[in-house]
Structure formats: structure tokens, C-alpha cells
Design an enzyme around this catalytic site. Structure first.
Site, PDB file in Angstrom:
ATOM      1  N   TRP A  31       0.420  -1.230  -0.182  1.00 53.66           N
ATOM      2  CA  TRP A  31       0.427  -0.027   0.124  1.00 53.66           C
ATOM      3  C   TRP A  31       0.845   1.550   0.175  1.00 53.66           C
ATOM      4  O   TRP A  31       1.638   1.553   0.364  1.00 53.66           O
ATOM      5  CB  TRP A  31      -1.190  -0.320   1.264  1.00 53.66           C
ATOM      6  CG  TRP A  31      -2.816  -0.101   1.061  1.00 53.66           C
ATOM      7  CD1 TRP A  31      -3.164  -1.553   1.012  1.00 53.66           C
ATOM      8  CD2 TRP A  31      -3.810   0.589   1.065  1.00 53.66           C
ATOM      9  NE1 TRP A  31      -4.432  -1.732   0.703  1.00 53.66           N
ATOM     10  CE2 TRP A  31      -4.498  -0.430   0.405  1.00 53.66           C
ATOM     11  CE3 TRP A  31      -3.484   1.438   0.963  1.00 53.66           C
ATOM     12  CZ2 TRP A  31      -5.782   0.640   0.691  1.00 53.66           C
ATOM     13  CZ3 TRP A  31      -4.437   2.739   0.785  1.00 53.66           C
ATOM     14  CH2 TRP A  31      -5.927   2.001   0.610  1.00 53.66           C
ATOM     15  N   SER A  65      -0.360  -2.799   5.535  1.00 58.58           N
ATOM     16  CA  SER A  65       0.429  -3.100   6.686  1.00 58.58           C
ATOM     17  C   SER A  65       0.008  -3.634   7.759  1.00 58.58           C
ATOM     18  O   SER A  65       0.477  -4.518   8.035  1.00 58.58           O
ATOM     19  CB  SER A  65       0.082  -1.773   7.193  1.00 58.58           C
ATOM     20  OG  SER A  65       0.866  -0.308   6.300  1.00 58.58           O
ATOM     21  N   PHE A  66      -1.719  -3.867   7.322  1.00 57.61           N
ATOM     22  CA  PHE A  66      -2.466  -5.303   8.920  1.00 57.61           C
ATOM     23  C   PHE A  66      -1.914  -6.166   8.368  1.00 57.61           C
ATOM     24  O   PHE A  66      -1.701  -7.488   9.552  1.00 57.61           O
ATOM     25  CB  PHE A  66      -3.600  -4.910   8.366  1.00 57.61           C
ATOM     26  CG  PHE A  66      -4.126  -6.033   9.218  1.00 57.61           C
ATOM     27  CD1 PHE A  66      -4.806  -5.395  10.560  1.00 57.61           C
ATOM     28  CD2 PHE A  66      -4.907  -6.544   8.725  1.00 57.61           C
ATOM     29  CE1 PHE A  66      -5.203  -5.394  11.391  1.00 57.61           C
ATOM     30  CE2 PHE A  66      -5.335  -7.067  10.040  1.00 57.61           C
ATOM     31  CZ  PHE A  66      -5.781  -6.846  11.145  1.00 57.61           C
ATOM     32  N   VAL A  90       0.651   4.558   6.322  1.00 60.12           N
ATOM     33  CA  VAL A  90      -1.264   4.905   5.969  1.00 60.12           C
ATOM     34  C   VAL A  90      -1.567   6.089   6.340  1.00 60.12           C
ATOM     35  O   VAL A  90      -0.770   6.345   7.079  1.00 60.12           O
ATOM     36  CB  VAL A  90      -1.496   3.589   7.792  1.00 60.12           C
ATOM     37  CG1 VAL A  90      -3.472   4.180   7.719  1.00 60.12           C
ATOM     38  CG2 VAL A  90      -0.413   2.345   7.745  1.00 60.12           C
ATOM     39  N   ILE A  91      -2.069   6.209   5.131  1.00 57.83           N
ATOM     40  CA  ILE A  91      -2.383   7.492   5.490  1.00 57.83           C
ATOM     41  C   ILE A  91      -4.344   7.924   5.668  1.00 57.83           C
ATOM     42  O   ILE A  91      -4.744   6.640   5.143  1.00 57.83           O
ATOM     43  CB  ILE A  91      -2.469   8.026   4.257  1.00 57.83           C
ATOM     44  CG1 ILE A  91      -0.131   7.440   3.617  1.00 57.83           C
ATOM     45  CG2 ILE A  91      -2.436   9.379   3.901  1.00 57.83           C
ATOM     46  CD1 ILE A  91      -0.345   8.237   2.196  1.00 57.83           C
ATOM     47  N   THR A  95     -12.406   7.745   6.882  1.00 49.12           N
ATOM     48  CA  THR A  95     -13.551   6.427   7.424  1.00 49.12           C
ATOM     49  C   THR A  95     -11.938   6.352   8.947  1.00 49.12           C
ATOM     50  O   THR A  95     -10.873   6.748   8.793  1.00 49.12           O
ATOM     51  CB  THR A  95     -13.564   5.808   7.052  1.00 49.12           C
ATOM     52  OG1 THR A  95     -12.821   4.579   6.802  1.00 49.12           O
ATOM     53  CG2 THR A  95     -15.007   5.283   5.204  1.00 49.12           C
ATOM     54  N   HIS A  97     -11.132   3.543   9.669  1.00 55.90           N
ATOM     55  CA  HIS A  97     -10.266   2.362   9.006  1.00 55.90           C
ATOM     56  C   HIS A  97      -8.727   2.928   9.714  1.00 55.90           C
ATOM     57  O   HIS A  97      -8.427   1.576   9.775  1.00 55.90           O
ATOM     58  CB  HIS A  97     -10.379   2.253   7.625  1.00 55.90           C
ATOM     59  CG  HIS A  97      -9.417   1.319   6.889  1.00 55.90           C
ATOM     60  ND1 HIS A  97     -10.578  -0.518   7.421  1.00 55.90           N
ATOM     61  CD2 HIS A  97      -8.769   0.967   6.309  1.00 55.90           C
ATOM     62  CE1 HIS A  97      -9.478  -0.906   6.941  1.00 55.90           C
ATOM     63  NE2 HIS A  97      -8.555  -0.761   5.954  1.00 55.90           N
ATOM     64  N   PHE A 122      10.057  -1.306  13.944  1.00 58.26           N
ATOM     65  CA  PHE A 122       8.651  -0.738  13.142  1.00 58.26           C
ATOM     66  C   PHE A 122       8.686   0.394  12.732  1.00 58.26           C
ATOM     67  O   PHE A 122       9.205   2.186  12.822  1.00 58.26           O
ATOM     68  CB  PHE A 122       7.895   0.322  14.696  1.00 58.26           C
ATOM     69  CG  PHE A 122       6.297   0.296  14.179  1.00 58.26           C
ATOM     70  CD1 PHE A 122       5.510  -0.893  14.294  1.00 58.26           C
ATOM     71  CD2 PHE A 122       6.050   1.242  14.359  1.00 58.26           C
ATOM     72  CE1 PHE A 122       4.093  -0.185  14.110  1.00 58.26           C
ATOM     73  CE2 PHE A 122       4.213   1.663  14.081  1.00 58.26           C
ATOM     74  CZ  PHE A 122       3.354   1.288  14.004  1.00 58.26           C
ATOM     75  N   ARG A 136       9.721  12.088   4.813  1.00 63.19           N
ATOM     76  CA  ARG A 136       9.337  10.617   5.919  1.00 63.19           C
ATOM     77  C   ARG A 136       9.966   9.807   5.134  1.00 63.19           C
ATOM     78  O   ARG A 136      10.380   8.998   5.450  1.00 63.19           O
ATOM     79  CB  ARG A 136       8.865  10.713   6.783  1.00 63.19           C
ATOM     80  CG  ARG A 136       8.101  11.944   7.266  1.00 63.19           C
ATOM     81  CD  ARG A 136       7.452  12.052   8.088  1.00 63.19           C
ATOM     82  NE  ARG A 136       6.597  12.414   9.451  1.00 63.19           N
ATOM     83  CZ  ARG A 136       6.751  13.815   9.352  1.00 63.19           C
ATOM     84  NH1 ARG A 136       6.428  14.285   8.149  1.00 63.19           N
ATOM     85  NH2 ARG A 136       6.539  14.805  10.016  1.00 63.19           N
TER      86      ARG A 136
HETATM   87  N1  LIG Z   1      -5.518   2.218   4.076  1.00 64.37           N
HETATM   88  C1  LIG Z   1      -4.450   1.812   4.173  1.00 64.37           C
HETATM   89  C2  LIG Z   1      -4.186   0.764   4.154  1.00 64.37           C
HETATM   90  N2  LIG Z   1      -5.467  -1.149   4.099  1.00 64.37           N
HETATM   91  C3  LIG Z   1      -5.078  -2.092   3.877  1.00 64.37           C
HETATM   92  C4  LIG Z   1      -4.297  -2.590   4.916  1.00 64.37           C
HETATM   93  O1  LIG Z   1      -3.773  -2.440   5.859  1.00 64.37           O
HETATM   94  C5  LIG Z   1      -5.173  -4.785   4.886  1.00 64.37           C
HETATM   95  O2  LIG Z   1      -4.632  -4.683   3.371  1.00 64.37           O
HETATM   96  C6  LIG Z   1      -6.449  -4.667   4.202  1.00 64.37           C
HETATM   97  O3  LIG Z   1      -8.051  -4.416   5.302  1.00 64.37           O
HETATM   98  C7  LIG Z   1      -6.791  -6.624   4.466  1.00 64.37           C
HETATM   99  O4  LIG Z   1      -6.046  -6.981   5.416  1.00 64.37           O
HETATM  100  N3  LIG Z   1      -2.703  -0.075   4.548  1.00 64.37           N
HETATM  101  C8  LIG Z   1      -1.863   0.441   4.297  1.00 64.37           C
HETATM  102  O5  LIG Z   1      -0.661   0.045   4.475  1.00 64.37           O
HETATM  103  N4  LIG Z   1      -1.494   1.572   4.307  1.00 64.37           N
HETATM  104  C9  LIG Z   1      -2.922   2.140   4.332  1.00 64.37           C
HETATM  105  O6  LIG Z   1      -3.327   3.613   3.716  1.00 64.37           O
HETATM  106  C1  LIG Z   2      -5.957   4.504   6.150  1.00 68.75           C
HETATM  107  C2  LIG Z   2      -6.974   3.999   5.544  1.00 68.75           C
HETATM  108  O1  LIG Z   2      -7.199   2.854   5.816  1.00 68.75           O
HETATM  109  C3  LIG Z   2      -7.637   4.533   4.294  1.00 68.75           C
HETATM  110  O2  LIG Z   2      -6.468   5.810   3.921  1.00 68.75           O
HETATM  111  C4  LIG Z   2      -8.551   4.422   3.814  1.00 68.75           C
HETATM  112  O3  LIG Z   2      -9.345   5.424   3.282  1.00 68.75           O
HETATM  113  P1  LIG Z   2     -11.092   5.630   3.647  1.00 68.75           P
HETATM  114  O4  LIG Z   2     -11.245   6.058   4.936  1.00 68.75           O
HETATM  115  O5  LIG Z   2     -11.562   6.399   2.490  1.00 68.75           O
HETATM  116  O6  LIG Z   2     -11.745   4.180   3.256  1.00 68.75           O
END
Ligand SMILES: Nc1c(NC[C@H](O)[C@H](O)[C@H](O)CO)[nH]c(=O)[nH]c1=O
Ligand SMILES: CC(=O)[C@@H](O)COP(=O)(O)O
Length: 190
Positions: A31, A65-66, A90-91, A95, A97, A122, A136
Site C-alpha cells: 500500500w 500494513s495490517f 498508512v494515510i 473513515t 479505517h 517498527f 519522511r
Molecule cells: N488504507 C491503507 C491500508 N489498508 C489496507 C490494510 O492494511 C489491509 O491490507 C487490508 O485491510 C486487508 O487486510 N494499508 C496501508 O498499509 N496503508 C493504507 O493507507
Molecule cells: C488508512 C486507510 O484506511 C485509508 O486510506 C482508507 O481510506 P477511507 O477511510 O477513505 O476508506
């Protein structure tokens, strides 16, 4: 001190332990790939700069990342590494999420550090916007991948030193406890 006031890529080579015999695993999230590639390059170059041979650096990719938690766990279990670096970005979206992914990966990596013997470093950016990530991952604030590689070398060294100074150099008991010889306590009589 905030990253803003510190360049993430700066380190004093004289303070870094010798790393030429260590093996490192790097797990990279796909991601926000341009960012995670920048972080990976920073980490890889810092390890090479500290004399780690390229064949002692094992890279695996995971989707997001998860998934870094599972990737790091499998790396620890199968690759005979001295430390693992997990790289992600992760950005913030629209939502919640973001919060769950950040919380999940942070706690998961923390759990691996508590439950297993090999340090997991990490290197996950948790940013409000893409500009913060650019800054960064090789931008104006340096590269958090570089910082992570230096942390990995230091932690691999600490683990090595700790195992060498193990009490009496004795193996663990079957319970996992360390056998410590008891020293009688002297009680002064009145
Ligand atoms: N939104 C971002 C994600 N989302 C995906 C999750 O990490 C994961 O792959 C999914 O939920 C399936 O288990 N991951 C990032 O690394 N960065 C993001 O901004
Ligand atoms: C970090 C996230 O999960 C992300 O970028 C997903 O975006 P959204 O919250 O608009 O679905």
C-alpha cells in the site's frame, strides 16, 4: 523531539555496532508503494553502508500494513534472522479505517516483540496526508527507513550481547525460566 526538528537519516557511524555478520528480514507493505519503496531503499542502503552483505538481507512483500504482523511472524519463524524491520505507510482517509489499521499493526508488532526473542523494528508511517509521507521517506525530513535500519542493528547487537551474558551461561530450564544461584541473605542479629 518531533521529526520536524531531526533528520531521520542522520547517524554517527562510530556509535553503530559491527553488523557484518547479522541477517536482517525486511517486510514491505505494497500500500502506498512509492512511499514504502523509498523507505525500503533507505533501510537497505543503511544496512549496506554498515557492511551487511546484500545476501544477508531478506525482503518479503505483503499487501498492506495490517499484513505486516503475519509477514514478520513468518519471517521470524523461518529465516534465521537477527532482527526484522516492518515497513508500511498508512494515510488518513475519510473513515475510521486509518485508526483501526494503525492500532492493529502497532499492537501486533508490539505483541511479537513481547512474545518472541527476535526484535521487530517498527517503520510504519501513520500520516495525515501524502506530503508528510513524502517528507519522511527520503524527503525534507530524511528517511525513516534509514532510522529503522540503525535501530535494527542496535537491537540485533543487544540481543547478541544479552545471550552472551546469560547468567552462568546456562541453558533455560524446561519451564523457560533461568536458573539463578541463590545467595543466602545475611541478617544482622541485634
Ligand atoms: N488504507 C491503507 C491500508 N489498508 C489496507 C490494510 O492494511 C489491509 O491490507 C487490508 O485491510 C486487508 O487486510 N494499508 C496501508 O498499509 N496503508 C493504507 O493507507
Ligand atoms: C488508512 C486507510 O484506511 C485509508 O486510506 C482508507 O481510506 P477511507 O477511510 O477513505 O476508506
Amino acid at each position: 523531539m518531533a521529526t520536524e526538528n531531526k533528520n531521520l537519516s542522520e547517524y554517527d557511524k562510530n556509535t553503530i555496532p559491527n553488523a557484518k555478520d547479522f541477517r536482517f528480514g525486511i517486510v514491505v507493505s505494497e500500500w502506498n508503494e512509492t512511499i514504502t519503496e523509498g523507505l525500503y531503499n533507505g533501510a537497505f542502503e543503511a544496512l549496506i553502508d554498515n557492511e551487511v552483505p546484500a545476501q544477508q538481507i531478506i525482503r518479503w512483500n505483503v499487501p498492506g500494513s495490517f499484513e505486516l504482523i503475519y509477514g514478520a511472524k513468518k519471517m521470524l519463524q523461518t529465516q534465521n534472522v537477527d532482527a526484522v524491520i516492518v515497513i508500511g505507510c498508512v494515510i488518513q482517509g475519510q473513515t475510521k479505517h486509518f485508526d483501526f489499521v494503525c492500532e492493529g499493526v502497532t499492537q501486533g508488532i508490539k505483541d511479537l516483540n513481547v512474545q518472541t526473542d527476535i526484535p521487530v523494528i517498527f517503520c510504519v508511517l501513520t500520516d495525515n496526508n501524502i506530503q508528510q509521507s513524502i517528507d519522511r521517506s527520503g524527503g525534507i525530513h530524511g528517511n525513516k527507513g534509514t532510522e529503522a535500519a540503525i535501530a535494527a542493528i542496535k537491537m540485533a547487537y543487544i540481543r547478541q550481547q544479552a545471550s552472551m551474558s546469560h547468567p552462568f551461561n546456562q541453558p533455560l530450564l524446561s519451564s523457560g525460566a533461568i536458573q539463578i544461584e541463590e545467595t543466602p541473605i545475611k541478617i544482622d542479629k541485634e
